[in-house]
Design a protein around this motif. Structure first.
Motif, PDB file in Angstrom:
ATOM      1  N   GLY A 136      46.278  51.239  44.427  1.00 31.40           N
ATOM      2  CA  GLY A 136      46.193  49.956  43.446  1.00 31.40           C
ATOM      3  C   GLY A 136      45.042  50.326  42.704  1.00 31.40           C
ATOM      4  N   VAL A 137      45.123  49.654  41.338  1.00 32.04           N
ATOM      5  CA  VAL A 137      44.007  49.886  40.527  1.00 32.04           C
ATOM      6  C   VAL A 137      43.568  48.308  40.185  1.00 32.04           C
ATOM      7  CG1 VAL A 137      43.050  50.658  38.235  1.00 32.04           C
ATOM      8  CG2 VAL A 137      44.545  52.061  39.556  1.00 32.04           C
ATOM      9  N   PHE A 138      42.257  48.078  40.264  1.00 30.11           N
ATOM     10  CA  PHE A 138      41.655  46.790  39.972  1.00 30.11           C
ATOM     11  C   PHE A 138      40.076  47.217  39.301  1.00 30.11           C
ATOM     12  CE2 PHE A 138      44.053  46.661  43.748  1.00 30.11           C
ATOM     13  CZ  PHE A 138      44.974  45.709  43.732  1.00 30.11           C
ATOM     14  N   ASP A 139      39.901  46.036  38.589  1.00 34.04           N
ATOM     15  CA  ASP A 139      38.812  46.007  37.957  1.00 34.04           C
ATOM     16  C   ASP A 139      37.596  45.069  38.923  1.00 34.04           C
ATOM     17  OD1 ASP A 139      39.473  47.339  35.670  1.00 34.04           O
ATOM     18  OD2 ASP A 139      39.744  45.565  34.654  1.00 34.04           O
ATOM     19  N   ALA A 140      36.342  45.554  38.863  1.00 33.32           N
ATOM     20  CA  ALA A 140      35.411  44.733  39.695  1.00 33.32           C
ATOM     21  C   ALA A 140      35.398  43.253  39.493  1.00 33.32           C
ATOM     22  CB  ALA A 140      34.041  45.263  39.506  1.00 33.32           C
ATOM     23  N   ASP A 141      35.439  42.644  38.522  1.00 34.55           N
ATOM     24  CA  ASP A 141      35.369  41.234  38.280  1.00 34.55           C
ATOM     25  C   ASP A 141      36.695  40.402  38.765  1.00 34.55           C
ATOM     26  OD1 ASP A 141      36.484  42.416  35.909  1.00 34.55           O
ATOM     27  OD2 ASP A 141      36.931  40.375  35.167  1.00 34.55           O
ATOM     28  N   ASN A 142      37.752  41.158  39.441  1.00 36.91           N
ATOM     29  CA  ASN A 142      39.062  40.519  39.777  1.00 36.91           C
ATOM     30  C   ASN A 142      38.946  39.986  40.890  1.00 36.91           C
ATOM     31  OD1 ASN A 142      41.015  43.489  38.614  1.00 36.91           O
ATOM     32  ND2 ASN A 142      40.033  41.812  37.444  1.00 36.91           N
ATOM     33  N   LEU A 143      39.628  38.789  41.311  1.00 39.53           N
ATOM     34  CA  LEU A 143      40.196  38.321  42.550  1.00 39.53           C
ATOM     35  C   LEU A 143      41.634  38.478  42.849  1.00 39.53           C
ATOM     36  CD1 LEU A 143      37.778  35.350  42.522  1.00 39.53           C
ATOM     37  CD2 LEU A 143      37.455  37.489  43.547  1.00 39.53           C
ATOM     38  N   VAL A 144      42.208  38.735  43.945  1.00 39.17           N
ATOM     39  CA  VAL A 144      43.241  38.705  44.314  1.00 39.17           C
ATOM     40  C   VAL A 144      44.080  37.777  45.055  1.00 39.17           C
ATOM     41  CG1 VAL A 144      43.588  41.120  43.738  1.00 39.17           C
ATOM     42  CG2 VAL A 144      43.563  40.117  46.172  1.00 39.17           C
ATOM     43  N   SER A 145      45.372  37.198  44.775  1.00 42.22           N
ATOM     44  CA  SER A 145      45.875  36.215  45.661  1.00 42.22           C
ATOM     45  C   SER A 145      46.185  36.817  47.076  1.00 42.22           C
ATOM     46  CB  SER A 145      47.160  35.770  44.836  1.00 42.22           C
ATOM     47  OG  SER A 145      48.113  36.705  44.832  1.00 42.22           O
ATOM     48  N   LYS A 146      46.382  36.009  48.151  1.00 42.20           N
ATOM     49  CA  LYS A 146      46.351  36.606  49.559  1.00 42.20           C
ATOM     50  C   LYS A 146      47.519  37.165  49.663  1.00 42.20           C
ATOM     51  CE  LYS A 146      47.911  32.254  51.693  1.00 42.20           C
ATOM     52  NZ  LYS A 146      47.603  31.380  52.928  1.00 42.20           N
ATOM     53  N   ASN A 147      48.990  36.915  48.775  1.00 43.83           N
ATOM     54  CA  ASN A 147      50.191  37.295  48.795  1.00 43.83           C
ATOM     55  C   ASN A 147      50.259  38.697  48.117  1.00 43.83           C
ATOM     56  OD1 ASN A 147      50.051  36.098  46.632  1.00 43.83           O
ATOM     57  ND2 ASN A 147      52.328  35.512  46.525  1.00 43.83           N
ATOM     58  N   PHE A 148      49.188  39.011  47.369  1.00 46.83           N
ATOM     59  CA  PHE A 148      49.540  40.119  46.603  1.00 46.83           C
ATOM     60  C   PHE A 148      50.104  41.383  46.834  1.00 46.83           C
ATOM     61  CE2 PHE A 148      48.200  43.771  43.965  1.00 46.83           C
ATOM     62  CZ  PHE A 148      48.253  43.439  42.720  1.00 46.83           C
ATOM     63  N   LEU A 149      49.754  41.972  48.135  1.00 45.97           N
ATOM     64  CA  LEU A 149      50.439  43.296  48.689  1.00 45.97           C
ATOM     65  C   LEU A 149      51.738  42.847  49.036  1.00 45.97           C
ATOM     66  CD1 LEU A 149      47.619  45.144  50.180  1.00 45.97           C
ATOM     67  CD2 LEU A 149      48.227  45.296  48.124  1.00 45.97           C
ATOM     68  N   LEU A 150      51.932  41.886  49.707  1.00 46.24           N
ATOM     69  CA  LEU A 150      53.511  41.362  50.052  1.00 46.24           C
ATOM     70  C   LEU A 150      54.466  41.371  48.890  1.00 46.24           C
ATOM     71  CD1 LEU A 150      52.546  38.663  52.644  1.00 46.24           C
ATOM     72  CD2 LEU A 150      53.624  40.819  53.109  1.00 46.24           C
ATOM     73  N   GLU A 151      53.774  40.883  47.931  1.00 52.79           N
ATOM     74  CA  GLU A 151      54.692  40.910  46.756  1.00 52.79           C
ATOM     75  C   GLU A 151      54.847  42.189  46.186  1.00 52.79           C
ATOM     76  OE1 GLU A 151      56.366  38.413  45.359  1.00 52.79           O
ATOM     77  OE2 GLU A 151      55.573  36.741  46.810  1.00 52.79           O
ATOM     78  N   ILE A 152      53.714  43.027  46.029  1.00 55.01           N
ATOM     79  CA  ILE A 152      53.973  44.482  45.415  1.00 55.01           C
ATOM     80  C   ILE A 152      55.020  45.223  46.500  1.00 55.01           C
ATOM     81  CG2 ILE A 152      52.955  46.616  45.055  1.00 55.01           C
ATOM     82  CD1 ILE A 152      52.215  44.353  43.112  1.00 55.01           C
TER      83      ILE A 152
END
Length: 424
Positions: A136-152
């Motif tokens: 998974g690729v992200f930027d340092a200023d990001n925040l992710v929803s707790k269900n993110f990986l479940l949806e992916i």
């Protein structure tokens, strides 16, 4: 003079019809974003993830994304957090380690930028003793929803090899710039990303919040090291027969620039990347689309030149005006002649389509996305001004497309995921 006028008339007809047809296409495509399929629930977690954060001097925000990863509603043994401290001169690496991430420091003064940093890290991931199903690729200023990986995970089980999450905003109410930046992302998420997904086209990678199956990444290679590595890899995927899946409920919160100057610099970099990528991939995608009757490739080709469309609209209008005025000494007669011409009508219709999208259609989309508030509605009044700035920015980007110097955007919004979502 007669022959010159004929040439200009011919060119103006081409530009006018081209802009009108493409504008109509995007309007038609956006209609498929009006409906959203009901979620069938989460499938059993089975995909393992290497979550990679590319960071350059991000000591003020790096802890936030790591903490949001740690709150993910996904088995902890199925994901690890990696931070690339890329040419950092601050405490990014130390803070990331203290927060629990696996940190890899990279120093390279010749190959600068996120694309090079990711390619460097991917190679290390491939060689690790512990292997991952995806990255998974992200930027340092990001925040992710707790269900993110479940949806992916759902999308991967459905058969997609690459999946993009929903790009949201950490700070939409800060300034009129952050508001209109956020509005543009919200509209794109619904009108084009979800719409493409609903009709079976390929969605587009958005620079952050996306995941790639490791075997696909090994097969194709990354190789996306320009200023818009996301667009470059999107084009590469489509050329190789893959489609990007869209996970509308997998939310990534991104920090938007506060000022017009910061926004201008970032968007100019994007336009440089668009101009660079489209010059290398547009005709390849068109060729694939025509020879294979591949609508996905043709749509991707159009997306790669999307920022140029506003410039084309301006050119079409200018050519039509010049075409009418060059042989007419009286300006009033020239204006009347222009407005009565078929070319002018086509140009005006193209402009009206954009106006409908901008003023009438957009608030409705924001409402169904549950993003409309009183403050956002007030900021939306300034949206036409924000949109117009894309024209000079696009021109600058095209002119400077061969300038590969990476322009870093400083992030300062130290927001916790609990401020954006109710997290247990």
């Amino acid at each position: 003079m007669y022959y010159i006028k004929g040439i200009f008339n011919f060119i103006s007809v081409i530009f006018s019809n081209l802009v009108f047809i493409i504008s109509l296409y995007f309007l038609f495509l956006s209609l498929f974003g009006l409906f959203k399929k009901k979620s069938k629930g989460h499938k059993p977690p089975k995909t393992s993830f290497a979550l990679i954060v590319a960071a350059h001097n991000e000591e003020k925000v790096i802890k936030g994304i790591i903490e949001s990863f740690k709150r993910l509603d996904y088995p902890k043994e199925l994901f690890d957090i990696f931070v690339i401290a890329d040419n950092c001169s601050d405490r990014t690496a130390a803070i990331a380690r203290e927060a629990g991430a696996k940190v890899y420091e990279r120093f390279d003064e010749t190959k600068k930028g996120k694309g090079y940093a990711l390619e460097w890290m991917f190679d290390k991931i491939f060689k690790m003793k512990k292997q991952y199903d995806s990255v998974g690729v992200f930027d340092a200023d990001n925040l992710v929803s707790k269900n993110f990986l479940l949806e992916i995970n759902n999308k991967f089980i459905d058969g997609y090899k690459v999946v993009q999450g929903y790009l949201d905003s950490k700070n939409p109410n800060d300034t009129w710039i952050t508001a209109n930046y956020s509005i543009s992302f919200w509209l794109s998420n619904r009108m084009f990303q979800l719409a493409r997904s609903n009709v079976g086209l390929s969605s587009q990678l958005g620079g952050t919040g996306f995941c790639i199956k490791t075997d696909t990444l090994k097969e194709l290679g990354w190789g996306a090291t320009c200023l818009t590595e996301d667009l470059e890899f999107s084009c590469k995927l489509v050329l190789n027969g893959h489609k990007v899946g869209w996970a509308h409920e997998a939310v990534v919160y991104d920090e938007k620039p506060l000022t017009l100057a910061q926004s201008w610099s970032q968007r100019k970099r994007w336009m440089q990347g668009f101009a660079d990528v489209s010059s290398r991939y547009f005709f390849k995608l068109v060729k694939k689309g025509i020879t294979e009757l591949n609508v996905v490739a043709l749509d991707c080709a159009l997306y790669s030149i999307q920022p140029i469309l506003l410039i084309l609209l301006g050119i079409a209008l200018a050519l039509n005006l010049y075409n009418q005025f060059m042989m007419v000494p009286n300006m009033v007669i020239g204006i009347i002649s222009f407005l009565n011409s078929a070319n002018a009508n086509i140009t005006i219709y193209g402009g009206l389509i954009l106006l409908i999208l901008q003023i009438l259609y957009s608030p409705f989309i924001l409402a169904i996305e549950k993003k409309m508030s009183f403050k956002i509605m007030l900021y939306f009044i300034l949206n036409p001004i924000y949109s117009l700035t894309w024209v000079p920015i696009s021109i600058q980007g095209i002119i400077a497309k061969n300038d590969k110097e990476w322009s870093h955007t400083e992030h300062t919004r130290n927001i916790d995921i609990t401020e954006l979502e109710k997290v247990n």
